[in-house]
Design a protein around this motif. Sequence first.
Motif, PDB file in Angstrom:
ATOM      1  N   HIS A 114       0.729  -1.379   0.046  1.00 58.83           N
ATOM      2  CA  HIS A 114      -0.056   0.022  -0.087  1.00 58.83           C
ATOM      3  C   HIS A 114       0.846   1.283  -0.003  1.00 58.83           C
ATOM      4  O   HIS A 114       0.414   2.338  -0.492  1.00 58.83           O
ATOM      5  N   ALA A 115       2.102   1.279   0.426  1.00 60.50           N
ATOM      6  CA  ALA A 115       2.862   2.335   0.819  1.00 60.50           C
ATOM      7  C   ALA A 115       3.575   2.618  -0.686  1.00 60.50           C
ATOM      8  O   ALA A 115       4.334   3.498  -0.859  1.00 60.50           O
ATOM      9  N   LEU A 116       3.686   1.605  -1.580  1.00 65.30           N
ATOM     10  CA  LEU A 116       4.603   1.801  -2.681  1.00 65.30           C
ATOM     11  C   LEU A 116       3.593   1.844  -3.992  1.00 65.30           C
ATOM     12  O   LEU A 116       4.123   2.638  -4.824  1.00 65.30           O
ATOM     13  N   LEU A 117       2.592   1.305  -3.934  1.00 70.16           N
ATOM     14  CA  LEU A 117       1.883   1.233  -5.356  1.00 70.16           C
ATOM     15  C   LEU A 117       0.787   2.398  -5.168  1.00 70.16           C
ATOM     16  O   LEU A 117       0.439   2.984  -4.314  1.00 70.16           O
ATOM     17  N   THR A 118       0.356   2.447  -6.781  1.00 64.14           N
ATOM     18  CA  THR A 118      -0.389   3.726  -7.109  1.00 64.14           C
ATOM     19  C   THR A 118      -1.953   3.358  -6.668  1.00 64.14           C
ATOM     20  O   THR A 118      -2.701   4.304  -6.475  1.00 64.14           O
ATOM     21  N   ASN A 119      -2.192   2.132  -6.315  1.00 68.06           N
ATOM     22  CA  ASN A 119      -3.782   1.692  -6.068  1.00 68.06           C
ATOM     23  C   ASN A 119      -3.685   1.404  -4.713  1.00 68.06           C
ATOM     24  O   ASN A 119      -3.031   1.089  -4.012  1.00 68.06           O
ATOM     25  N   ASP A 120      -5.043   1.217  -4.193  1.00 72.20           N
ATOM     26  CA  ASP A 120      -5.345   1.116  -2.865  1.00 72.20           C
ATOM     27  C   ASP A 120      -5.516  -0.328  -2.749  1.00 72.20           C
ATOM     28  O   ASP A 120      -6.551  -0.958  -3.310  1.00 72.20           O
ATOM     29  N   VAL A 121      -4.570  -1.109  -1.990  1.00 73.20           N
ATOM     30  CA  VAL A 121      -4.652  -2.577  -1.854  1.00 73.20           C
ATOM     31  C   VAL A 121      -5.111  -2.837  -0.526  1.00 73.20           C
ATOM     32  O   VAL A 121      -5.097  -4.202  -0.182  1.00 73.20           O
ATOM     33  N   ARG A 122      -5.683  -2.087   0.373  1.00 71.95           N
ATOM     34  CA  ARG A 122      -5.905  -2.304   1.764  1.00 71.95           C
ATOM     35  C   ARG A 122      -7.327  -3.524   1.591  1.00 71.95           C
ATOM     36  O   ARG A 122      -7.398  -3.976   2.698  1.00 71.95           O
ATOM     37  N   ARG A 123      -7.912  -3.516   0.934  1.00 71.08           N
ATOM     38  CA  ARG A 123      -9.139  -4.375   0.593  1.00 71.08           C
ATOM     39  C   ARG A 123      -8.502  -5.884   0.569  1.00 71.08           C
ATOM     40  O   ARG A 123      -9.468  -6.914   0.975  1.00 71.08           O
ATOM     41  N   PHE A 124      -7.250  -6.132   0.194  1.00 71.40           N
ATOM     42  CA  PHE A 124      -6.665  -7.357   0.586  1.00 71.40           C
ATOM     43  C   PHE A 124      -6.742  -7.919   1.820  1.00 71.40           C
ATOM     44  O   PHE A 124      -6.649  -9.162   2.109  1.00 71.40           O
ATOM     45  N   GLY A 125      -6.809  -7.182   2.977  1.00 71.73           N
ATOM     46  CA  GLY A 125      -6.428  -7.322   4.297  1.00 71.73           C
ATOM     47  C   GLY A 125      -7.886  -7.513   4.729  1.00 71.73           C
ATOM     48  O   GLY A 125      -7.967  -8.003   6.184  1.00 71.73           O
ATOM     49  N   ASP A 126      -8.910  -7.251   4.234  1.00 72.28           N
ATOM     50  CA  ASP A 126     -10.233  -7.434   4.857  1.00 72.28           C
ATOM     51  C   ASP A 126     -11.008  -8.829   4.231  1.00 72.28           C
ATOM     52  O   ASP A 126     -10.420  -9.450   3.303  1.00 72.28           O
ATOM     53  N   PRO A 127     -11.927  -9.323   4.817  1.00 71.56           N
ATOM     54  CA  PRO A 127     -12.589 -10.648   4.507  1.00 71.56           C
ATOM     55  C   PRO A 127     -13.137 -10.416   3.219  1.00 71.56           C
ATOM     56  O   PRO A 127     -13.652  -9.375   2.860  1.00 71.56           O
TER      57      PRO A 127
END
Length: 413
Positions: A66-79
């Motif tokens: 999440h700190a590196l890429l242009t997109n929001d990847v936080r949803r991968f941490g959710d169910p």
Amino acid sequence: MPTFRASLKSGGISSALRNFYRSPARPFSQNQQTPHNLDSSGPFSSLLKSRSVIQFQGPDTVKFLHALLTNDVRRFGDPPNKETGTLTTINLPLKTVPPIYAALLTPQGRFLYDLFLYRPSRPDEKLDRTGSGPGPRTDEPLTLFADVDATVLDELLNCFRKYRLRSKVDIEDVSKELSCWQRFGGQLQAKSASEEEPEAASVGWAGSVDPAGVASTQGNHFGWQWFKDPRLDCLGFRGIFPSNTTPPLVESDKESDEQLYLLWRLEKGVAEGSTEIPKGEAMPLEYNLAGLNAISFDKGCYVGQELVARTHHCGVIRKRLVSFKFVDESGKEVKQKVAPGSEIVDAKSGKKVGPSTSAMGSRGMGVLRLEEAFKRSSDLRIKGQEDVKVEVVKPDWWPAEWIQVHEQRTAVA
């Protein structure tokens, strides 16, 4: 290491096709002709030898990316909350997390690498092998897979490992065990609202859908499945599958060489990988990454974020990647006459409009100045090949505002 990965050890694929774009055109693995109109043909399936698969695993995986890429990847941490059907099966979970398209940039906001990120289903999100109940819960850390440009695999791995520092995440090349595939063509329902593969949705008797049958045609016993391409619906379906198996829904007579997929992207005006999006040089917005769902403008900081955000909110994008056709004076398409890198000029004004960065057959794409590219009075030609005209095609998926500013400026002038 995830349990399912141990099952893949027996499989393997040859090394990445690093000189793919230099190879002669061979659209089909069978002795077939290239379809005259891809929009009315297909569906086709291609093994993407130009892509490799890497694995991120560890408790800090989401935070790190999440700190590196242009997109929001936080949803991968959710169910997972995206329903894929009405019945959980051994090979297909009830809910999944769709893949994400993203890019890694230089600190100056220039393009480096693009990634398609996938979160594999965990055992407790599917039925066990007996089908009698959910699989066992696991304490294994989160695992994500990414399909990346094979021609820059080693330097990409080194780049991510350089950024890792003390983050608890392991980064590994698993391209011998997993391969990337694409399904595309006009016969796929490009504007379907469902994530479900259209052919899979037709499984059943008398028009009724058999969920278990749908699941068996979407994925294999490891749980891999097709997903709608996260960039655009019209690009079809994408997925990663064990290298020693053929993915579901891949018909032998419709399995094509990867160059047919390149032609499909040329017609849509979509570049992919560091060969088509120049590494360390390309501006992400000029290559339409915002329109391809690769950039989040409200996620916060990431590497290169400042320039991208400033250009998006304050600047005018004067150049963009566009698709075009090569034709003769009579308007008939000419094939195999233009090489990648050829300069496009306006024959009337003598102005340089931009290069043809990719070319195949009678199709190409390149980053052109929009004012000249869409001006009706322009006469675009290939420099040094003045008998070849260039007809710019505005892709159907483009937002109207991308060229409205330039149309207004032209009208005022």
